[in-house]
Design a protein around this motif. Sequence first.
Motif, short mmCIF file in Angstrom:
data_model
loop_
_atom_site.label_atom_id
_atom_site.label_comp_id
_atom_site.label_asym_id
_atom_site.label_seq_id
_atom_site.Cartn_x
_atom_site.Cartn_y
_atom_site.Cartn_z
N LEU A 23 73.82 61.96 -27.74
CA LEU A 23 73.26 62.76 -28.83
C LEU A 23 71.78 62.46 -29.03
N GLN A 24 71.43 61.18 -29.00
CA GLN A 24 70.02 60.82 -29.19
C GLN A 24 69.16 61.29 -28.03
N PHE A 25 69.69 61.23 -26.81
CA PHE A 25 68.95 61.73 -25.66
C PHE A 25 68.67 63.23 -25.77
N ALA A 68 67.00 57.68 -38.58
CA ALA A 68 67.87 56.80 -39.36
C ALA A 68 69.34 57.02 -39.00
N ILE A 69 69.73 58.27 -38.75
CA ILE A 69 71.12 58.59 -38.40
C ILE A 69 71.53 57.88 -37.12
N TYR A 70 70.69 57.99 -36.07
CA TYR A 70 71.06 57.40 -34.78
C TYR A 70 71.03 55.88 -34.84
N VAL A 107 76.13 65.42 -38.76
CA VAL A 107 74.67 65.49 -38.90
C VAL A 107 74.00 65.07 -37.60
N ALA A 108 74.51 64.00 -36.97
CA ALA A 108 73.94 63.54 -35.71
C ALA A 108 74.05 64.62 -34.64
N PRO A 167 82.01 58.15 -42.57
CA PRO A 167 82.35 59.50 -43.04
C PRO A 167 82.09 60.52 -41.94
N PRO A 168 82.95 61.53 -41.81
CA PRO A 168 82.81 62.52 -40.73
C PRO A 168 81.46 63.22 -40.73
#
Length: 311
Positions: free
Chosen positions: A193-195, A257-259, A285-286, A279-280
């Motif tokens: 996801l971050q990539f 911040a999420i990752y 969000v990610a 939490p789902p």
Amino acid sequence: MSETTHDGGVAVSAPPSPDEGLSAADLAAKYGLAVSGARPGLVEYVRQLWGRRHFILAFSQAKLTAQYSQAKLGQLWQVATPLLNAAVYFLIFGLILKADRGMEREVYIPFLVTGVFVFTFTQSSVMAGVRAISGNLGLVRALHFPRAALPISFSLQQLQQLLFSMIVLFVVAVGFGSYPQLSWLLIVPILVLQFLFNTGLAMIMARMGAKTPDLAQLMPFVMRTWMYASGVMFSIPLMLEEHPKWIADILQYNPAAIYMDLMRFALIDGYGPASKVLPPHVWAVAGGWAVLVAVGGFVYFWKAEERYGRG
């Protein structure tokens, strides 16, 4: 056609050209010519990129190898640089400013190192993206290939560099009591996801940097501000517990911040909910950030395909 000259000779004139009176567009259509570097359709563009996947991988590996070729320690700097940054941040924020806010040392040090490594991945991808076109004009002007191959390749280079750093991150986590468990398997989807997010952001910055080369001088200040607002060195909820809750919520929903939080949750014992179940909406969000920026960045970059390297 012929006519008599003043000395009695006969001059023969050339017959009229069959192309006479045709516009440039008509001539191109008649002879099957196309604009050099014209932007293909989106589906065709994706197909061309897939056809050059081996070039993208080889180019990223070559860049990674050459990055520290002049240094005596060579590729060790891939790990040493973020690790030294983490040590400096620990000295300033952990020991002097007490940014751990009561967080146990066994949690705070892996927390800090994870934050530095994960944010550096995004930061390096953005900075490489800014120069992806403007820093490779010779290649862009000499060869015909889908230009998105460059920012994608640079993001892939930063991913490979992070994978080397992850070895040190695992050692740090184990050294402070966070041993391998099932949650470590979450590292794979987190990095995917971050990539995707980083690649989309790199393509956005590549188009902007191609038009405004001075952006490369401004981005370090932007990235530094983003780093301080993302909780790399401190826990956002703990640091802002005396402020209105909506401020912390906004900062926690920013993608960096999420990752970082997802990676910290996966790696560090004692971090996050006691149930070890996030939490789902955090994963939603990610994923949303990854898809939005990856797709949006790709289309935004593709729209200017025929303008790269001109002028």
